[in-house]
Design a protein around this motif. Structure first.
Motif, mmCIF file in Angstrom:
data_model
loop_
_atom_site.group_PDB
_atom_site.id
_atom_site.type_symbol
_atom_site.label_atom_id
_atom_site.label_comp_id
_atom_site.label_asym_id
_atom_site.label_seq_id
_atom_site.Cartn_x
_atom_site.Cartn_y
_atom_site.Cartn_z
ATOM 1 N N ARG A 215 0.836 -1.210 0.000
ATOM 2 C CA ARG A 215 0.000 0.000 0.000
ATOM 3 C C ARG A 215 0.867 1.255 0.000
ATOM 4 N NH1 ARG A 215 -4.235 -2.466 4.366
ATOM 5 N NH2 ARG A 215 -5.692 -3.413 2.872
ATOM 6 N N ALA A 216 1.951 1.207 0.741
ATOM 7 C CA ALA A 216 2.866 2.360 0.752
ATOM 8 C C ALA A 216 3.475 2.571 -0.624
ATOM 9 C CB ALA A 216 3.956 2.145 1.799
ATOM 10 N N ALA A 217 3.827 1.468 -1.296
ATOM 11 C CA ALA A 217 4.383 1.575 -2.649
ATOM 12 C C ALA A 217 3.362 2.178 -3.602
ATOM 13 C CB ALA A 217 4.843 0.207 -3.136
ATOM 14 N N ALA A 218 2.102 1.787 -3.441
ATOM 15 C CA ALA A 218 1.048 2.326 -4.294
ATOM 16 C C ALA A 218 0.882 3.829 -4.080
ATOM 17 C CB ALA A 218 -0.267 1.604 -4.024
ATOM 18 N N ASN A 219 1.038 4.256 -2.838
ATOM 19 C CA ASN A 219 0.866 5.677 -2.497
ATOM 20 C C ASN A 219 2.168 6.466 -2.603
ATOM 21 O OD1 ASN A 219 -1.840 5.183 -1.846
ATOM 22 N ND2 ASN A 219 -1.302 4.574 0.242
#
Length: 317
Positions: A215-219
């Motif tokens: 999720r952090a990579a997506a954001n």
């Protein structure tokens, strides 16, 4: 039952083959589950019996290919790469169209880094057995390892996908590599459900932490810290943290424990989804040396992504 079979007909080669195969699988399962150490006397004795049974079958029926596959699997489990390859070629010489032999051969070629050759064998296997979905999904992994991740995902989904374990081992890192992090999180969720069922509550924090990394990579934000120790398929999420080299920690443990205990799961990941930056490190080079791969490459020929440098060094891309 198999012991009764060979007792009633000692000349029945296939009975000896299946007895050796069953004994080997039984003992390997106990080692992998941690019920007994790989160097325990009962394990050594059982493997010696399994090998003797396979050789007995070969003596009774020299053209019986399946016995060579058992020997190949045993040698691969011990990291004896040359012996394993020789055994599979003996099997193929006797039955070049047997799907399971071709599948074993394809998987060993891929594990040892001969990716283009593994793809060629995948095409042969598809002609012989186009309907078995597990073969199709394994072919998709070989396609991705040959640099065609998008095509691999398409083929994997066409072959059914949704195996949960496959979602974690293939779809999650494939989607992440393609920048499709929402899909990667979904694959993590599906695969994580399976992991929770098999590993119990201890898997819960690992799956949750890995999901947060994606999720952090997506954001495009900082991943959570500190991170737990990810192993197996979960280790691919290290690639989307500030310490991608931690993926090599999983490989290092795998090599340390040895093939019988660990199954050498890193062979599945070292060519894909592992990026070239990690294969260029001295850490990676030390690991493949310790696993006996470099000795095999020097004898058999270098894999697609590695080449010799001078007389005693090598480099991988």
């Amino acid at each position: 039952f198999l012991e009764q079979v060979v007792a009633s007909d000692p000349n029945f080669a296939r009975g000896w083959t299946l007895l050796g195969q069953s004994l080997n699988m039984l003992m390997t399962g106990r080692v992998v589950r941690g019920e007994v150490s790989r160097d325990a006397a009962e394990v050594i004795e059982a493997r010696a019996r399994a090998e003797a049974y396979a050789n007995m079958a070969i003596a009774l029926a020299p053209d019986h290919a399946e016995s060579y596959v058992i020997l190949a699997n045993m040698n691969m489990a011990e990291g004896k790469w040359q012996d394993a390859m020789d055994d599979l070629r003996q099997a193929l010489a006797r039955d070049p169209y047997a799907p399971e032999i071709l599948n074993n051969y394809r998987n060993l070629l891929r594990a040892l880094g001969y990716l283009k050759e593994a793809l060629e064998v995948s095409e042969r296997l598809n002609l012989v057995e186009p309907l078995l979905l597990i073969y199709q999904r394994l072919r998709a992994e070989v396609v991705a390892a040959n640099g065609m991740t998008d095509k691999g995902v398409t083929e994997y989904l066409r072959a059914g996908g949704g195996t949960r374990v496959g979602d974690l081992q293939f779809l999650m890192p494939a989607y992440a590599q393609l920048g499709r992090f929402t899909d990667a999180v979904e694959a993590m969720s599906e695969g994580g459900n399976r992991l929770r069922l098999t590993s119990g509550p201890f898997a819960e924090p690992l799956v949750e932490a890995a999901t947060e990394v994606l999720r952090a990579a997506a954001n495009k934000s900082e991943p959570p810290s500190p991170l737990p120790d990810f192993e197996g398929a979960l280790s691919a999420v290290y690639l989307y943290t500030n310490t991608p080299e931690r993926m090599l920690e999983f490989m290092e443990r795998d090599v340390k424990y040895g093939p019988t205990r660990s199954g050498y799961g890193f062979l599945r990941a070292m060519w894909w989804p592992m990026p070239s930056s990690l294969r260029k490190t001295e850490w990676f080079k030390a690991l493949v040396r310790d696993a006996g791969l470099v000795d095999y490459w020097r004898a058999r020929g270098w894999p697609d992504l590695c080449r010799p440098v001078g007389s005693d060094d090598f480099a991988c891309e």
